[in-house]
Structure formats: structure tokens, C-alpha cells
Scaffold this motif. Sequence first.
Motif, PDB file in Angstrom:
ATOM      1  N   ASP A 151      37.782  30.193  48.153  1.00  0.00           N
ATOM      2  CA  ASP A 151      36.313  30.179  48.132  1.00  0.00           C
ATOM      3  C   ASP A 151      35.751  31.059  49.241  1.00  0.00           C
ATOM      4  N   SER A 152      34.425  31.045  49.377  1.00  0.00           N
ATOM      5  CA  SER A 152      33.752  31.938  50.320  1.00  0.00           C
ATOM      6  C   SER A 152      33.861  31.477  51.771  1.00  0.00           C
ATOM      7  N   THR A 153      34.465  30.314  52.022  1.00  0.00           N
ATOM      8  CA  THR A 153      34.733  29.929  53.405  1.00  0.00           C
ATOM      9  C   THR A 153      35.975  30.648  53.927  1.00  0.00           C
ATOM     10  N   ALA A 154      36.808  31.119  52.987  1.00  0.00           N
ATOM     11  CA  ALA A 154      38.048  31.794  53.367  1.00  0.00           C
ATOM     12  C   ALA A 154      38.025  33.284  53.058  1.00  0.00           C
ATOM     13  N   LEU A 155      37.384  33.673  51.963  1.00  0.00           N
ATOM     14  CA  LEU A 155      37.309  35.072  51.544  1.00  0.00           C
ATOM     15  C   LEU A 155      35.933  35.632  51.871  1.00  0.00           C
ATOM     16  N   ILE A 156      35.903  36.900  52.280  1.00  0.00           N
ATOM     17  CA  ILE A 156      34.607  37.502  52.550  1.00  0.00           C
ATOM     18  C   ILE A 156      33.791  37.503  51.257  1.00  0.00           C
ATOM     19  N   PRO A 157      32.463  37.359  51.350  1.00  0.00           N
ATOM     20  CA  PRO A 157      31.634  37.199  50.141  1.00  0.00           C
ATOM     21  C   PRO A 157      31.867  38.247  49.068  1.00  0.00           C
ATOM     22  N   ALA A 158      32.036  39.510  49.452  1.00  0.00           N
ATOM     23  CA  ALA A 158      32.201  40.570  48.449  1.00  0.00           C
ATOM     24  C   ALA A 158      33.461  40.349  47.619  1.00  0.00           C
ATOM     25  N   SER A 159      34.558  39.983  48.257  1.00  0.00           N
ATOM     26  CA  SER A 159      35.817  39.753  47.531  1.00  0.00           C
ATOM     27  C   SER A 159      35.718  38.527  46.640  1.00  0.00           C
ATOM     28  N   TRP A 160      35.108  37.473  47.160  1.00  0.00           N
ATOM     29  CA  TRP A 160      34.960  36.244  46.378  1.00  0.00           C
ATOM     30  C   TRP A 160      34.087  36.491  45.148  1.00  0.00           C
ATOM     31  N   LYS A 161      32.999  37.233  45.313  1.00  0.00           N
ATOM     32  CA  LYS A 161      32.104  37.531  44.188  1.00  0.00           C
ATOM     33  C   LYS A 161      32.786  38.430  43.163  1.00  0.00           C
ATOM     34  N   ASP A 162      33.616  39.363  43.621  1.00  0.00           N
ATOM     35  CA  ASP A 162      34.364  40.224  42.687  1.00  0.00           C
ATOM     36  C   ASP A 162      35.257  39.378  41.781  1.00  0.00           C
ATOM     37  N   MET A 163      35.945  38.410  42.368  1.00  0.00           N
ATOM     38  CA  MET A 163      36.804  37.539  41.571  1.00  0.00           C
ATOM     39  C   MET A 163      35.992  36.729  40.568  1.00  0.00           C
ATOM     40  N   GLN A 164      34.839  36.252  41.002  1.00  0.00           N
ATOM     41  CA  GLN A 164      33.983  35.486  40.102  1.00  0.00           C
ATOM     42  C   GLN A 164      33.499  36.345  38.927  1.00  0.00           C
ATOM     43  N   ARG A 165      33.176  37.606  39.213  1.00  0.00           N
ATOM     44  CA  ARG A 165      32.713  38.517  38.166  1.00  0.00           C
ATOM     45  C   ARG A 165      33.820  38.784  37.149  1.00  0.00           C
ATOM     46  N   ILE A 166      35.033  39.026  37.658  1.00  0.00           N
ATOM     47  CA  ILE A 166      36.160  39.284  36.753  1.00  0.00           C
ATOM     48  C   ILE A 166      36.410  38.078  35.858  1.00  0.00           C
ATOM     49  N   TYR A 167      36.381  36.905  36.458  1.00  0.00           N
ATOM     50  CA  TYR A 167      36.608  35.688  35.673  1.00  0.00           C
ATOM     51  C   TYR A 167      35.526  35.518  34.599  1.00  0.00           C
ATOM     52  N   ALA A 168      34.259  35.704  34.995  1.00  0.00           N
ATOM     53  CA  ALA A 168      33.150  35.533  34.043  1.00  0.00           C
ATOM     54  C   ALA A 168      33.242  36.511  32.883  1.00  0.00           C
ATOM     55  N   ALA A 169      33.680  37.733  33.187  1.00  0.00           N
ATOM     56  CA  ALA A 169      33.743  38.765  32.154  1.00  0.00           C
ATOM     57  C   ALA A 169      34.968  38.628  31.250  1.00  0.00           C
ATOM     58  N   ASP A 170      36.055  38.089  31.777  1.00  0.00           N
ATOM     59  CA  ASP A 170      37.324  38.171  31.056  1.00  0.00           C
ATOM     60  C   ASP A 170      37.916  36.839  30.602  1.00  0.00           C
ATOM     61  N   HIS A 171      37.367  35.716  31.022  1.00  0.00           N
ATOM     62  CA  HIS A 171      38.086  34.470  30.753  1.00  0.00           C
ATOM     63  C   HIS A 171      38.139  34.100  29.273  1.00  0.00           C
ATOM     64  N   ASN A 172      37.204  34.616  28.474  1.00  0.00           N
ATOM     65  CA  ASN A 172      37.220  34.305  27.043  1.00  0.00           C
ATOM     66  C   ASN A 172      37.890  35.390  26.199  1.00  0.00           C
ATOM     67  N   LYS A 173      38.381  36.434  26.821  1.00  0.00           N
ATOM     68  CA  LYS A 173      39.021  37.500  26.067  1.00  0.00           C
ATOM     69  C   LYS A 173      40.368  37.039  25.524  1.00  0.00           C
ATOM     70  N   PRO A 174      40.692  37.438  24.294  1.00  0.00           N
ATOM     71  CA  PRO A 174      42.014  37.065  23.747  1.00  0.00           C
ATOM     72  C   PRO A 174      43.128  37.813  24.478  1.00  0.00           C
ATOM     73  N   ARG A 175      44.212  37.107  24.734  1.00  0.00           N
ATOM     74  CA  ARG A 175      45.376  37.714  25.372  1.00  0.00           C
ATOM     75  C   ARG A 175      46.568  37.460  24.463  1.00  0.00           C
ATOM     76  N   THR A 176      47.019  38.532  23.813  1.00  0.00           N
ATOM     77  CA  THR A 176      48.035  38.388  22.771  1.00  0.00           C
ATOM     78  C   THR A 176      49.425  38.813  23.237  1.00  0.00           C
ATOM     79  N   THR A 177      49.511  39.759  24.149  1.00  0.00           N
ATOM     80  CA  THR A 177      50.824  40.222  24.591  1.00  0.00           C
ATOM     81  C   THR A 177      51.316  39.390  25.778  1.00  0.00           C
ATOM     82  N   ALA A 178      52.626  39.410  25.969  1.00  0.00           N
ATOM     83  CA  ALA A 178      53.218  38.675  27.092  1.00  0.00           C
ATOM     84  C   ALA A 178      52.694  39.204  28.423  1.00  0.00           C
ATOM     85  N   LYS A 179      52.493  40.521  28.527  1.00  0.00           N
ATOM     86  CA  LYS A 179      51.991  41.095  29.776  1.00  0.00           C
ATOM     87  C   LYS A 179      50.573  40.650  30.051  1.00  0.00           C
ATOM     88  N   GLU A 180      49.720  40.649  29.027  1.00  0.00           N
ATOM     89  CA  GLU A 180      48.336  40.210  29.206  1.00  0.00           C
ATOM     90  C   GLU A 180      48.277  38.757  29.677  1.00  0.00           C
TER      91      GLU A 180
END
Length: 264
Positions: A151-180
Motif C-alpha cells: 500500500d501507499s504507506t510502503a510504496l511511494i504514491p506514484a508506484s502504488w497508483k501505477d499498480m492500481q491503474r494496471i489492475y483496474a485496466a487489466d483484471h477483467n481481461k481474458p488470459r488464455t495462454t500459460a504465460k499470460e
Amino acid sequence: MKHAIAILLLLITLPSVAQIRYGSNPAAGKYYAVNGVKLYVEEYGRGKPLLLIHGNGGSIEAFSKTIPYFAKSRRVIAVDSRAQGKSVDLGDSLSFEQMADDFAALLTTLKLDSVDVIGWSDGGINAILLAMRHPKKVHSFVSTGANLTPDSTALIPASWKDMQRIYAADHNKPRTTAKEKNDWKVFMLDMLQPNIPMSALQAVRCPALIVAGDRDVIVTQHTVAIQQHIPGAQLWILPNSGHATLIDHADEFNRKTDAFFRAK
């Protein structure tokens, strides 16, 4: 003359230290089956054992500036963490506790009672947990760029927000390959973990050096708190450094950590 030419050709074809592809060196690499996964390990040098643990999504290659220094005097054991690098993990979830237990099992397989450890980023978290969960396996450790909460108590705000953005954008995307699926599993490790109470650090009983850069993605106060909660731990904040302390300041990092280990 022919003998001299043959020697010259042999020297030309022998790999120099600079040519070694750490993390992709068949001459030094081997797989070990531990805890239901296959861990890829490379070993270099001889002497007192030193375990190296890389960061999220990384591999042994992260220690390309660390291995040559320590292999001159030590047995260096560099590992690809489960689900990363060349290591194979077919499970659908991942935790830092699993990985710490993997490293302990690996050391048992290698018939090593106790080792020194250098861990970077996620590897720094693993180093701390290894010392907590398997105290007899760790003689001393250096942890650089580690956090105890996602969380933002441990990670600088910019890094924490980047992770949140990636999660929001990608968490519902289908992942079909083993690598994905594997890549998402590794990403989610840092998204949801670690979750280590500061008070739990009292369980660490070995010498510890806690490291971060003064411009690290880890909040400096968080790094200081980790050091303060580990009995007898030392603190080193590298000036003019980001997260990659052991790469961007390799010479200083190697000398300082070596001196720390030699004093213990």
C-alpha cells in the motif's frame, strides 16, 4: 607453432566473466524439484555459501554485477524464484511465504545448514521471511528495497497508483495462454502482498542489513521502520540511488555487503 595457435584458439573460445550470461548459463545451471515446483539454480565459485534472491518478474540475470564479485571467494547460489525466470510453477496462486519455504527446502536439498542471503525487492521480502520462518537456515542477510505491505504507506504514491491503474485496466481481461496466466499471477503477488506485521520482525534473530536508495520506490520511513523492528539490524540508505541499488551502485553495494558478512 601449431601448439601455440591451438592454445590461442582455446583461450579465444573460453567464455570470459563478461561473456557469461547469468541466468542462461547451462554450464552452471541445474533444476531442483522442491515443494511441487522446479527451481532453476546457477552456482558459481567456492567457499562460504551465499544465496541470491531476485525481484518480481526478474531472474538470476539481475545479479550480473553481484555474482562475479562474490564468486571470487564464496559459493554463490543464485535462484529463479517460483513462476519466474526459468523456474516452473503450474499453480494458480503465489505467496511470499511459499517462496521462503522453497528456498529453505532448496538449502536442505543442497545439504546446507545455514547461508548468508542477499535479496532485492521481492527477494528482500523473501530474505526477511526466510529468516523469520526458517531461522536456522539464515546466518545473516542483506535486504534491499523490501516492503512489508502492498500500500501507499510502503510504496511511494506514484508506484502504488501505477499498480492500481494496471489492475483496474487489466483484471477483467481474458488470459488464455500459460504465460499470460503466469504473468498475471506474478503481478498479483505484489498487488496483494506482502502482509507482514512490523511486530512480527521481532522473530528475526540473525544479523541483518536493511538497505534502500534515497529515491527508492519504497518509502524511506518504511525502510527505517523495518530496520528498527528487527533486533540489532543495521540501516543503509544509499544517496543518489533508486530501487536498483545493487546494479546502479554495484561496486559500493558489493564492498559494503561483503564487509557486513565478513564481520558476522
